[in-house]
Design a protein around this motif. Sequence first.
Motif, PDB file in Angstrom:
ATOM      1  N   ILE A  48       0.864  -1.177   0.000  1.00  0.00           N
ATOM      2  CA  ILE A  48       0.000   0.000   0.000  1.00  0.00           C
ATOM      3  C   ILE A  48       0.899   1.225   0.000  1.00  0.00           C
ATOM      4  N   GLY A  49       0.585   2.186  -0.799  1.00  0.00           N
ATOM      5  CA  GLY A  49       1.360   3.421  -0.787  1.00  0.00           C
ATOM      6  C   GLY A  49       1.675   3.884  -2.181  1.00  0.00           C
ATOM      7  N   GLY A  50       2.785   3.413  -2.703  1.00  0.00           N
ATOM      8  CA  GLY A  50       3.208   3.819  -4.029  1.00  0.00           C
ATOM      9  C   GLY A  50       4.671   3.496  -4.222  1.00  0.00           C
ATOM     10  N   GLY A  51       5.135   3.725  -5.421  1.00  0.00           N
ATOM     11  CA  GLY A  51       6.537   3.467  -5.707  1.00  0.00           C
ATOM     12  C   GLY A  51       6.875   1.991  -5.606  1.00  0.00           C
ATOM     13  N   ASP A  52       8.133   1.736  -5.291  1.00  0.00           N
ATOM     14  CA  ASP A  52       8.611   0.362  -5.241  1.00  0.00           C
ATOM     15  C   ASP A  52       8.030  -0.450  -4.095  1.00  0.00           C
ATOM     16  N   ASN A  53       7.460   0.215  -3.087  1.00  0.00           N
ATOM     17  CA  ASN A  53       6.959  -0.582  -1.974  1.00  0.00           C
ATOM     18  C   ASN A  53       5.685  -1.354  -2.323  1.00  0.00           C
ATOM     19  N   LEU A  54       5.155  -1.171  -3.514  1.00  0.00           N
ATOM     20  CA  LEU A  54       4.041  -1.999  -3.974  1.00  0.00           C
ATOM     21  C   LEU A  54       4.526  -3.370  -4.429  1.00  0.00           C
ATOM     22  N   GLU A  55       5.789  -3.443  -4.795  1.00  0.00           N
ATOM     23  CA  GLU A  55       6.369  -4.675  -5.332  1.00  0.00           C
ATOM     24  C   GLU A  55       6.706  -5.657  -4.213  1.00  0.00           C
ATOM     25  N   THR A  56       6.730  -6.928  -4.553  1.00  0.00           N
ATOM     26  CA  THR A  56       7.110  -7.953  -3.574  1.00  0.00           C
ATOM     27  C   THR A  56       8.558  -8.380  -3.731  1.00  0.00           C
ATOM     28  N   THR A  57       9.247  -7.837  -4.722  1.00  0.00           N
ATOM     29  CA  THR A  57      10.657  -8.166  -4.929  1.00  0.00           C
ATOM     30  C   THR A  57      11.499  -6.919  -4.717  1.00  0.00           C
ATOM     31  N   GLY A  58      12.754  -7.138  -4.385  1.00  0.00           N
ATOM     32  CA  GLY A  58      13.680  -6.033  -4.215  1.00  0.00           C
ATOM     33  C   GLY A  58      13.845  -5.623  -2.774  1.00  0.00           C
ATOM     34  N   TRP A  59      14.989  -5.044  -2.494  1.00  0.00           N
ATOM     35  CA  TRP A  59      15.291  -4.577  -1.143  1.00  0.00           C
ATOM     36  C   TRP A  59      14.700  -3.192  -0.935  1.00  0.00           C
ATOM     37  N   GLN A  60      13.980  -3.025   0.139  1.00  0.00           N
ATOM     38  CA  GLN A  60      13.405  -1.720   0.445  1.00  0.00           C
ATOM     39  C   GLN A  60      14.487  -0.688   0.740  1.00  0.00           C
ATOM     40  N   TYR A  61      15.548  -1.084   1.394  1.00  0.00           N
ATOM     41  CA  TYR A  61      16.599  -0.113   1.714  1.00  0.00           C
ATOM     42  C   TYR A  61      17.245   0.447   0.448  1.00  0.00           C
ATOM     43  N   ALA A  62      17.156  -0.263  -0.674  1.00  0.00           N
ATOM     44  CA  ALA A  62      17.772   0.174  -1.922  1.00  0.00           C
ATOM     45  C   ALA A  62      16.809   0.957  -2.808  1.00  0.00           C
ATOM     46  N   GLN A  63      15.595   1.183  -2.348  1.00  0.00           N
ATOM     47  CA  GLN A  63      14.600   1.889  -3.158  1.00  0.00           C
ATOM     48  C   GLN A  63      15.081   3.306  -3.463  1.00  0.00           C
ATOM     49  N   GLY A 134      -6.387   9.880  -2.104  1.00  0.00           N
ATOM     50  CA  GLY A 134      -5.373  10.936  -2.080  1.00  0.00           C
ATOM     51  C   GLY A 134      -4.206  10.452  -2.921  1.00  0.00           C
ATOM     52  N   PRO A 135      -2.982  10.576  -2.418  1.00  0.00           N
ATOM     53  CA  PRO A 135      -1.827  10.107  -3.185  1.00  0.00           C
ATOM     54  C   PRO A 135      -1.487   8.636  -2.938  1.00  0.00           C
ATOM     55  N   ILE A 136      -2.263   7.952  -2.103  1.00  0.00           N
ATOM     56  CA  ILE A 136      -1.931   6.601  -1.662  1.00  0.00           C
ATOM     57  C   ILE A 136      -2.595   5.566  -2.567  1.00  0.00           C
ATOM     58  N   VAL A 137      -1.783   4.688  -3.155  1.00  0.00           N
ATOM     59  CA  VAL A 137      -2.283   3.576  -3.966  1.00  0.00           C
ATOM     60  C   VAL A 137      -2.730   2.469  -3.010  1.00  0.00           C
ATOM     61  N   THR A 138      -3.946   1.953  -3.245  1.00  0.00           N
ATOM     62  CA  THR A 138      -4.506   0.939  -2.356  1.00  0.00           C
ATOM     63  C   THR A 138      -4.985  -0.272  -3.158  1.00  0.00           C
ATOM     64  N   PRO A 139      -5.117  -1.443  -2.490  1.00  0.00           N
ATOM     65  CA  PRO A 139      -5.675  -2.618  -3.171  1.00  0.00           C
ATOM     66  C   PRO A 139      -7.129  -2.352  -3.562  1.00  0.00           C
ATOM     67  N   THR A 140      -7.596  -3.037  -4.576  1.00  0.00           N
ATOM     68  CA  THR A 140      -8.953  -2.773  -5.061  1.00  0.00           C
ATOM     69  C   THR A 140      -9.873  -3.983  -4.980  1.00  0.00           C
ATOM     70  N   ALA A 141      -9.615  -4.899  -4.068  1.00  0.00           N
ATOM     71  CA  ALA A 141     -10.547  -6.020  -3.877  1.00  0.00           C
ATOM     72  C   ALA A 141     -11.879  -5.446  -3.393  1.00  0.00           C
ATOM     73  N   ASP A 142     -12.983  -5.978  -3.874  1.00  0.00           N
ATOM     74  CA  ASP A 142     -14.274  -5.346  -3.596  1.00  0.00           C
ATOM     75  C   ASP A 142     -14.963  -5.837  -2.329  1.00  0.00           C
TER      76      ASP A 142
END
Length: 166
Positions: A48-63, A134-142
């Motif tokens: 939830i949020g945006g940017g790379d933190n939506l992804e399940t791969t990759g190191w967050q510290y390297a974003q 707002g600026p926050i990307v969220t899941p869209t399950a109904d």
Amino acid sequence: MGSFVDSFIVNELTRNFDAYARSSYFHKDRGGKITAGPLWDLDLTYGIGGGDNLETTGWQYAQPRWPKPNNWINRLVTDPGFMALVRARWAALRQGPLSAAGLDARLAALTAPLANAADRNFQRWPNLTTEKIGPIVTPTADTWPGQLGYLRDWLTRRMAWLDSAV
């Protein structure tokens, strides 16, 4: 060192957007060593949020983002001793609370009491299928169960990536 290992694991598991660059706290008891924590500001996590933190791969510290992560994390991840502690702790957690059964049990325990409140919440604010609030990307399950399914699926994929990377 254990508090830094646990903090690193939580921030990477959740892909905490605010980790490392802001909302990272430390404390020190008189005569003691510096301790990472308390954990704080977990609103932009779990896909939830945006940017790379939506992804399940990759190191967050390297974003790549601003502000840049603090130097302390860049130093710790290059320390073989620190990363050995991370690997050992991750393996232990995956056998217990972060195992598939452990995750299912924890999610059920935390979410079951919220079912009626979730129904009332989404009747009052029908935003389950709204992609951005707002600026926050969220899941869209109904549905509420659909939202929980998204969370479980996201965590499962994130843990699988961490299994391969740690």
